[in-house]
Design an enzyme around this catalytic site. Structure first.
Site, PDB file in Angstrom:
ATOM      1  N   CYS A  61       0.797  -1.234   0.000  1.00 47.37           N
ATOM      2  CA  CYS A  61       0.000   0.000   0.000  1.00 47.37           C
ATOM      3  C   CYS A  61       0.830   1.284   0.000  1.00 47.37           C
ATOM      4  O   CYS A  61       0.274   2.374  -0.103  1.00 47.37           O
ATOM      5  CB  CYS A  61      -0.964   0.002   1.186  1.00 47.37           C
ATOM      6  SG  CYS A  61      -0.192  -0.318   2.774  1.00 47.37           S
ATOM      7  N   HIS A  62       2.130   1.178   0.083  1.00 49.90           N
ATOM      8  CA  HIS A  62       2.996   2.372   0.155  1.00 49.90           C
ATOM      9  C   HIS A  62       4.176   2.173  -0.774  1.00 49.90           C
ATOM     10  O   HIS A  62       5.223   1.675  -0.328  1.00 49.90           O
ATOM     11  CB  HIS A  62       3.460   2.587   1.596  1.00 49.90           C
ATOM     12  CG  HIS A  62       4.207   3.858   1.829  1.00 49.90           C
ATOM     13  ND1 HIS A  62       5.568   3.959   1.665  1.00 49.90           N
ATOM     14  CD2 HIS A  62       3.787   5.071   2.225  1.00 49.90           C
ATOM     15  CE1 HIS A  62       5.962   5.184   1.970  1.00 49.90           C
ATOM     16  NE2 HIS A  62       4.899   5.879   2.314  1.00 49.90           N
ATOM     17  N   PHE A  63       4.096   2.450  -1.950  1.00 54.33           N
ATOM     18  CA  PHE A  63       3.045   2.997  -2.797  1.00 54.33           C
ATOM     19  C   PHE A  63       2.740   1.967  -3.873  1.00 54.33           C
ATOM     20  O   PHE A  63       3.621   1.211  -4.265  1.00 54.33           O
ATOM     21  CB  PHE A  63       3.507   4.293  -3.462  1.00 54.33           C
ATOM     22  CG  PHE A  63       3.848   5.387  -2.498  1.00 54.33           C
ATOM     23  CD1 PHE A  63       2.855   6.197  -1.972  1.00 54.33           C
ATOM     24  CD2 PHE A  63       5.157   5.595  -2.106  1.00 54.33           C
ATOM     25  CE1 PHE A  63       3.170   7.228  -1.088  1.00 54.33           C
ATOM     26  CE2 PHE A  63       5.473   6.614  -1.222  1.00 54.33           C
ATOM     27  CZ  PHE A  63       4.492   7.433  -0.706  1.00 54.33           C
TER      28      PHE A  63
END
Length: 183
Positions: free
Chosen positions: A76-78
């Protein structure tokens, strides 16, 4: 409230299972500071902890996090540009300063109190193998407030990528933590 545990500092290294036990309050006894558990625990093992040595002669903590592409934050990052959030490395250093206080036998609820300076000169990518955290304890204050100050460095595969000066973690009486404000 801030009594020192009788069995403090009996070990010089800790496994992931023992660190999880610390997070559940089962490692250093009732009232001891806890680590986060599960995904928020940013350490797989503590390979060295000592009340002597380090750059200031007041203690050292060395700990590691094994890196693999399946770690939650890479998803999720990124998206399309996976990198470990720098704030997680900073939080890991705060976690370890609090762990040092619990290991020394101090009691109370642990809270990060700040940092003097942080520099990021690299990043942790999914291709990395290992992160190492090295904390040099500068000072432990054991009065009404229990607080430790430390300098820390984060290494990825042996290369220094973050430095933090004057990391501060305090331990507080649970009664002082009843609201949003720390008393």
């Amino acid at each position: 409230m801030h009594a020192i545990a009788e069995n403090h500092g009996v070990k010089a290294s800790y496994t992931k299972e023992e660190l999880q036990a610390c997070g559940q309050g089962r490692l250093f006894g009732e009232g001891a500071a806890k680590l986060p558990v599960d995904q928020m625990l940013m350490v797989d093992r503590v390979s060295q902890i000592s009340a002597e040595g380090g750059a200031y002669g007041h203690g050292i903590v060395r700990a590691q996090l094994d890196i693999n592409p399946d770690l939650w934050f890479f998803k999720c990052h990124f998206v399309g540009d996976p990198v470990m959030p720098g704030c997680l490395g900073l939080d890991a250093m705060w976690q370890l300063v609090g762990f040092f206080l619990a290991w020394k036998g101090h009691k109370g609820l642990g809270r990060a109190l700040g940092v003097g300076e942080v520099k990021f000169t690299g990043q942790v990518l999914p291709s990395a193998k290992s992160v190492e955290y090295v904390l040099d304890i500068k000072r432990v204050i054991a009065r009404k407030l229990i607080m430790a100050l430390a300098d820390g460095t984060v290494y990825v595969d042996g290369k220094a990528i973050y430095t933090a000066k004057d990391l501060r973690v305090g331990l507080f009486d649970p009664a002082a933590m009843s609201g949003a404000e720390i008393k």
